[in-house]
Design a protein around this motif. Structure first.
Motif, PDB file in Angstrom:
ATOM      1  N   LEU A 215       0.834  -1.202   0.000  1.00 56.89           N
ATOM      2  CA  LEU A 215       0.000   0.000   0.000  1.00 56.89           C
ATOM      3  C   LEU A 215       0.868   1.251   0.000  1.00 56.89           C
ATOM      4  O   LEU A 215       0.586   2.220  -0.715  1.00 56.89           O
ATOM      5  CB  LEU A 215      -0.926  -0.001   1.218  1.00 56.89           C
ATOM      6  CG  LEU A 215      -2.079  -1.009   1.166  1.00 56.89           C
ATOM      7  CD1 LEU A 215      -2.789  -1.049   2.497  1.00 56.89           C
ATOM      8  CD2 LEU A 215      -3.052  -0.643   0.071  1.00 56.89           C
TER       9      LEU A 215
ATOM     10  N   THR B 270     -18.763  -8.489   7.464  1.00 63.52           N
ATOM     11  CA  THR B 270     -17.759  -9.524   7.737  1.00 63.52           C
ATOM     12  C   THR B 270     -17.542  -9.666   9.239  1.00 63.52           C
ATOM     13  O   THR B 270     -17.457 -10.782   9.763  1.00 63.52           O
ATOM     14  CB  THR B 270     -16.425  -9.176   7.054  1.00 63.52           C
ATOM     15  OG1 THR B 270     -16.677  -8.882   5.693  1.00 63.52           O
ATOM     16  CG2 THR B 270     -15.441 -10.313   7.157  1.00 63.52           C
TER      17      THR B 270
ATOM     18  N   GLY C 165      -8.069   0.168  -0.132  1.00 66.30           N
ATOM     19  CA  GLY C 165      -7.518  -0.086   1.195  1.00 66.30           C
ATOM     20  C   GLY C 165      -8.556  -0.625   2.152  1.00 66.30           C
ATOM     21  O   GLY C 165      -8.252  -1.478   2.990  1.00 66.30           O
ATOM     22  N   LEU C 166      -9.795  -0.150   2.013  1.00 63.83           N
ATOM     23  CA  LEU C 166     -10.849  -0.649   2.896  1.00 63.83           C
ATOM     24  C   LEU C 166     -11.325  -2.031   2.467  1.00 63.83           C
ATOM     25  O   LEU C 166     -11.734  -2.842   3.300  1.00 63.83           O
ATOM     26  CB  LEU C 166     -12.023   0.325   2.905  1.00 63.83           C
ATOM     27  CG  LEU C 166     -11.798   1.623   3.668  1.00 63.83           C
ATOM     28  CD1 LEU C 166     -12.977   2.546   3.510  1.00 63.83           C
ATOM     29  CD2 LEU C 166     -11.562   1.351   5.136  1.00 63.83           C
TER      30      LEU C 166
ATOM     31  N   LEU D 123     -17.111  -0.165   3.264  1.00 60.49           N
ATOM     32  CA  LEU D 123     -17.295  -0.032   4.714  1.00 60.49           C
ATOM     33  C   LEU D 123     -18.316  -1.041   5.220  1.00 60.49           C
ATOM     34  O   LEU D 123     -18.125  -1.709   6.240  1.00 60.49           O
ATOM     35  CB  LEU D 123     -17.766   1.385   5.051  1.00 60.49           C
ATOM     36  CG  LEU D 123     -16.697   2.393   5.445  1.00 60.49           C
ATOM     37  CD1 LEU D 123     -17.323   3.722   5.735  1.00 60.49           C
ATOM     38  CD2 LEU D 123     -15.924   1.903   6.648  1.00 60.49           C
TER      39      LEU D 123
ATOM     40  N   GLU E 232      -7.819   4.633  -3.995  1.00 63.25           N
ATOM     41  CA  GLU E 232      -6.902   3.971  -3.066  1.00 63.25           C
ATOM     42  C   GLU E 232      -7.607   3.712  -1.734  1.00 63.25           C
ATOM     43  O   GLU E 232      -7.412   2.685  -1.082  1.00 63.25           O
ATOM     44  CB  GLU E 232      -5.723   4.895  -2.847  1.00 63.25           C
ATOM     45  CG  GLU E 232      -4.514   4.237  -2.254  1.00 63.25           C
ATOM     46  CD  GLU E 232      -3.442   5.269  -2.022  1.00 63.25           C
ATOM     47  OE1 GLU E 232      -3.031   5.905  -2.990  1.00 63.25           O
ATOM     48  OE2 GLU E 232      -3.052   5.444  -0.870  1.00 63.25           O
ATOM     49  N   LEU E 233      -8.454   4.680  -1.383  1.00 56.62           N
ATOM     50  CA  LEU E 233      -9.222   4.579  -0.148  1.00 56.62           C
ATOM     51  C   LEU E 233     -10.104   3.335  -0.138  1.00 56.62           C
ATOM     52  O   LEU E 233     -10.039   2.511   0.777  1.00 56.62           O
ATOM     53  CB  LEU E 233     -10.096   5.832  -0.086  1.00 56.62           C
ATOM     54  CG  LEU E 233     -10.590   6.309   1.236  1.00 56.62           C
ATOM     55  CD1 LEU E 233      -9.426   6.539   2.137  1.00 56.62           C
ATOM     56  CD2 LEU E 233     -11.341   7.601   1.009  1.00 56.62           C
TER      57      LEU E 233
ATOM     58  N   ILE F 137     -17.014  -4.508   5.573  1.00 55.79           N
ATOM     59  CA  ILE F 137     -16.252  -4.745   6.803  1.00 55.79           C
ATOM     60  C   ILE F 137     -17.201  -5.047   7.957  1.00 55.79           C
ATOM     61  O   ILE F 137     -17.008  -6.007   8.714  1.00 55.79           O
ATOM     62  CB  ILE F 137     -15.392  -3.520   7.138  1.00 55.79           C
ATOM     63  CG1 ILE F 137     -14.315  -3.343   6.068  1.00 55.79           C
ATOM     64  CG2 ILE F 137     -14.737  -3.661   8.494  1.00 55.79           C
ATOM     65  CD1 ILE F 137     -13.575  -2.044   6.185  1.00 55.79           C
TER      66      ILE F 137
ATOM     67  N   PHE G 107      -7.979  -9.245   5.882  1.00 52.96           N
ATOM     68  CA  PHE G 107      -7.131  -9.315   7.076  1.00 52.96           C
ATOM     69  C   PHE G 107      -7.926  -9.784   8.282  1.00 52.96           C
ATOM     70  O   PHE G 107      -7.374 -10.406   9.191  1.00 52.96           O
ATOM     71  CB  PHE G 107      -6.500  -7.962   7.364  1.00 52.96           C
ATOM     72  CG  PHE G 107      -5.717  -7.429   6.213  1.00 52.96           C
ATOM     73  CD1 PHE G 107      -5.003  -8.285   5.403  1.00 52.96           C
ATOM     74  CD2 PHE G 107      -5.703  -6.089   5.927  1.00 52.96           C
ATOM     75  CE1 PHE G 107      -4.302  -7.821   4.328  1.00 52.96           C
ATOM     76  CE2 PHE G 107      -4.992  -5.613   4.854  1.00 52.96           C
ATOM     77  CZ  PHE G 107      -4.290  -6.474   4.055  1.00 52.96           C
ATOM     78  N   MET G 108      -9.237  -9.479   8.296  1.00 57.16           N
ATOM     79  CA  MET G 108     -10.057  -9.969   9.398  1.00 57.16           C
ATOM     80  C   MET G 108     -10.118 -11.488   9.370  1.00 57.16           C
ATOM     81  O   MET G 108     -10.145 -12.138  10.412  1.00 57.16           O
ATOM     82  CB  MET G 108     -11.468  -9.388   9.297  1.00 57.16           C
ATOM     83  CG  MET G 108     -11.498  -7.918   9.676  1.00 57.16           C
ATOM     84  SD  MET G 108     -12.989  -7.114   9.131  1.00 57.16           S
ATOM     85  CE  MET G 108     -14.151  -7.828  10.257  1.00 57.16           C
ATOM     86  N   LEU G 109     -10.129 -12.080   8.174  1.00 51.04           N
ATOM     87  CA  LEU G 109     -10.131 -13.541   8.066  1.00 51.04           C
ATOM     88  C   LEU G 109      -8.740 -14.102   8.355  1.00 51.04           C
ATOM     89  O   LEU G 109      -8.599 -15.123   9.021  1.00 51.04           O
ATOM     90  CB  LEU G 109     -10.574 -13.966   6.667  1.00 51.04           C
ATOM     91  CG  LEU G 109     -12.000 -13.638   6.262  1.00 51.04           C
ATOM     92  CD1 LEU G 109     -12.255 -14.136   4.858  1.00 51.04           C
ATOM     93  CD2 LEU G 109     -12.990 -14.254   7.217  1.00 51.04           C
ATOM     94  N   SER G 110      -7.703 -13.429   7.830  1.00 45.75           N
ATOM     95  CA  SER G 110      -6.367 -14.012   7.915  1.00 45.75           C
ATOM     96  C   SER G 110      -5.703 -13.731   9.265  1.00 45.75           C
ATOM     97  O   SER G 110      -4.965 -14.555   9.764  1.00 45.75           O
ATOM     98  CB  SER G 110      -5.491 -13.476   6.789  1.00 45.75           C
ATOM     99  OG  SER G 110      -5.195 -12.120   7.013  1.00 45.75           O
TER     100      SER G 110
ATOM    101  N   LEU H   6      -0.769  -9.611   8.206  1.00 46.85           N
ATOM    102  CA  LEU H   6      -0.504  -8.799   7.019  1.00 46.85           C
ATOM    103  C   LEU H   6       0.575  -9.425   6.147  1.00 46.85           C
ATOM    104  O   LEU H   6       0.890  -8.921   5.091  1.00 46.85           O
ATOM    105  CB  LEU H   6      -0.058  -7.392   7.427  1.00 46.85           C
ATOM    106  CG  LEU H   6      -1.131  -6.449   7.962  1.00 46.85           C
ATOM    107  CD1 LEU H   6      -0.486  -5.234   8.575  1.00 46.85           C
ATOM    108  CD2 LEU H   6      -2.077  -6.028   6.875  1.00 46.85           C
TER     109      LEU H   6
ATOM    110  N   VAL I 115      -9.585  -4.522   1.342  1.00 48.20           N
ATOM    111  CA  VAL I 115      -8.721  -5.614   1.790  1.00 48.20           C
ATOM    112  C   VAL I 115      -8.789  -5.839   3.300  1.00 48.20           C
ATOM    113  O   VAL I 115      -8.324  -6.858   3.780  1.00 48.20           O
ATOM    114  CB  VAL I 115      -7.252  -5.418   1.353  1.00 48.20           C
ATOM    115  CG1 VAL I 115      -7.101  -5.688  -0.110  1.00 48.20           C
ATOM    116  CG2 VAL I 115      -6.769  -4.050   1.712  1.00 48.20           C
ATOM    117  N   VAL I 116      -9.392  -4.881   4.031  1.00 50.33           N
ATOM    118  CA  VAL I 116      -9.487  -5.054   5.488  1.00 50.33           C
ATOM    119  C   VAL I 116     -10.229  -6.343   5.826  1.00 50.33           C
ATOM    120  O   VAL I 116      -9.848  -7.079   6.740  1.00 50.33           O
ATOM    121  CB  VAL I 116     -10.176  -3.827   6.123  1.00 50.33           C
ATOM    122  CG1 VAL I 116     -10.565  -4.104   7.548  1.00 50.33           C
ATOM    123  CG2 VAL I 116      -9.259  -2.633   6.082  1.00 50.33           C
TER     124      VAL I 116
END
Lengths: 356, 165
Positions: free
Chosen positions: A142, A347, A183-184, A341, A179-180, A344, A190-193, A196, A186-187
């Motif tokens: 990023l 999820t 970036g949101l 949003l 980009e905003l 997220i 990361f909540m699943l994984s 980073l 892919v959050v």
């Protein structure tokens, strides 16, 4: 081979240099032949032939283009800010090429009893007995991908031409807007994984013979990420910064020779990175059936997924018309941002109720 | 007694001590390493070296590639410049006025909104990593955070900051 330098064995350094050079040349060749593939594929989609003259079915076209651009005159407009004008293509190009470093392109290769993970920024620690890679790999990507916008803005501003300035401004507003949302989007991955590190993210998708991909759990996030990435790297249907029918060539209007080519290399290198990243985050990276047993299959799966996504990019270019600027901003700020949003939040809630 | 000179020394000692404690804690967290290795070379340093050295090498390769390309093309290409050729492009006409004029306030607004929401994304990353461990507490906290931002988002929308015409 037992010599240690700074606590790491000699073979680590040999492997590092090999991996860096191989990956760099791979990206460079992919960039060169992506331009050829784009012209050829769009040509056939429009019932044309595309380049046919240089080599068999125009296969030498990228090399001919490169040589031609080397022999062109370099024009630096008299009213431009000279230093910024020269440095801008470099600022666009370098981040585009170094982003690839953290993406794993294969499993663990064993050479002379030493395990080498097929990822540039990673190594196998014999004491800990596991692979270490950049533990903030996604943040690195990023950060590097947002550096590219400086090159484009600088190019637009330093040219001191109206078209360039408009193109540069459009590009900066568009890139930061999307980009905003990217970036949101892919959050939720990361909540699943819960990490980073891209190596860990790939390993977590290895169940069911390497088919436990995050795209099945997060189809919306994949869609959002891919669309936003297309806008971030200025690909059609979001190629407004260089809308040739209204802005001549956008931010690179005043550029010529190799400096002009560097912006295009940066664009295609960004395309490679974005497609590789989409494949890594959502399509299981190098994972696939039997990739664990046969190491060679890993890179092959990875390249297949990468080229498929790049084909989709080219396909979209042949299919969709360009957005208008107000439509672009509408889509970015009023559709993609709230949807990412919401993704997220959903999820988070669903993940909580599944685990309890 | 703690006079002025001693106080500075005391504060400095505490400062150095806290830094030491920080690094010792950081090192001992890697429990998979035997003690000798930790004493020989701190693992986090090894890990940083092992993972970031290739990136440094790639940066060097990319920078070299960029500079060599620029240098070669400036050496090979012809150089026949004239005043007209070096003028900024304006569809073949003489350039009118300067390019560095004022541009729409919209771009500025977009940049400000970007910073706002990007900071939000930055706050979301560490939460997303720890999401499973934080449980219902983290979920509610982040729900409140997103809700506040969403109110701001609706405000911005209603104010017309997202309109483009």
């Amino acid at each position: 081979m037992d010599t240690m330098i700074l606590g790491l064995p000699m073979i680590y350094y040999v492997a590092m240099i090999t991996k860096v050079l191989v990956a760099f040349i791979f990206v460079l060749l992919t960039v060169a032949y992506a331009t050829y593939a784009e012209r050829k594929i769009i040509g056939h989609m429009q019932v044309r032939l595309g380049p046919m003259r240089t080599g068999w079915h125009g296969l030498l076209q990228p090399i001919a283009d490169g040589v031609k651009l080397f022999f062109k005159e370099e024009i630096i407009p008299s009213s431009s800010s000279r230093f910024a004008f020269i440095i801008a293509p470099l600022i666009a190009l370098i981040p585009a090429f170094i982003t690839f470093a953290v993406i794993p392109f294969g499993g663990v290769m064993e050479v002379a009893g030493y395990k080498i993970p097929l990822q540039i920024a990673g190594y196998y620690d014999t004491v800990a007995g596991r692979i270490f890679d950049v533990n903030v790999g996604m943040l690195y990507i990023l950060a590097m991908s947002s550096l590219g916008v400086y090159g484009i803005v600088l190019a637009g501003w330093s040219s001191n031409s109206k078209y360039s300035l408009l193109g540069g401004l459009r590009a900066s507003a568009q890139m930061i807007s999307y980009e905003l949302s990217a970036g949101l989007a892919v959050v939720s991955v990361f909540m699943l994984s819960g990490t980073l590190s891209l190596h860990e993210i790939v390993m977590q998708q290895s169940a069911f013979n390497g088919m436990n991909w995050y795209i099945f759990k997060q189809p919306l996030a994949f869609f959002l990420f891919f669309v936003c990435s297309l806008a971030e790297i200025n690909r059609t249907p979001f190629d407004l910064p260089e809308a040739e029918s209204e802005l001549v060539s956008g931010f690179c209007t005043e550029y010529s020779s190799m400096k002009y080519a560097m912006f295009f290399m940066a664009e295609y290198a960004n395309m490679v990175t974005v497609c590789a990243l989409s494949a890594t985050l959502f399509l299981g990276g190098w994972q696939g059936p039997f990739a664990d047993t046969f190491t060679i299959l890993g890179p092959l799966y990875f390249i297949a997924k990468l080229y498929f996504l790049m084909f989709v990019c080219i396909w979209i270019r042949a299919t969709l018309p360009r957005y208008r600027y107000d439509q672009l901003m509408y889509l970015g700020w009023k559709v993609l941002l709230p949807v990412s949003l919401l993704n997220i939040v959903v999820t988070g809630l669903v993940g909580y109720f599944i685990s309890h | 007694m703690l006079d002025k000179k001693n106080l500075i020394k005391y504060v400095f000692d505490v400062y150095v001590y806290s830094i030491l404690v920080f690094f010792i804690n950081r090192t001992s967290r890697h429990t998979e390493y035997p003690v000798e290795t930790i004493l020989a070379i701190p693992p986090w340093r090894l890990q940083m070296l092992g993972t970031y050295l290739p990136i440094l090498l790639l940066v060097i390769v990319a920078v070299l590639f960029g500079f060599v390309t620029l240098l070669l093309s400036s050496l090979i290409g012809p150089k026949k410049s004239s005043r007209i050729k070096l003028a900024p492009y304006e569809c073949g006409c003489e350039p009118v006025g300067t390019a560095r004029e004022r541009f729409s306030i919209k771009f500025y607004l977009i940049a400000m909104l970007f910073i706002l929401f990007d900071i939000e994304a930055v706050f979301l990353y560490p939460w997303a990593i720890l999401y499973k461990k934080l449980g219902v507490f983290g979920l509610v906290e982040m729900g409140v955070f997103i809700l506040i931002l969403f109110v701001g988002y609706i405000y911005v929308w209603k104010k017309g900051a997202l309109e483009w015409d």
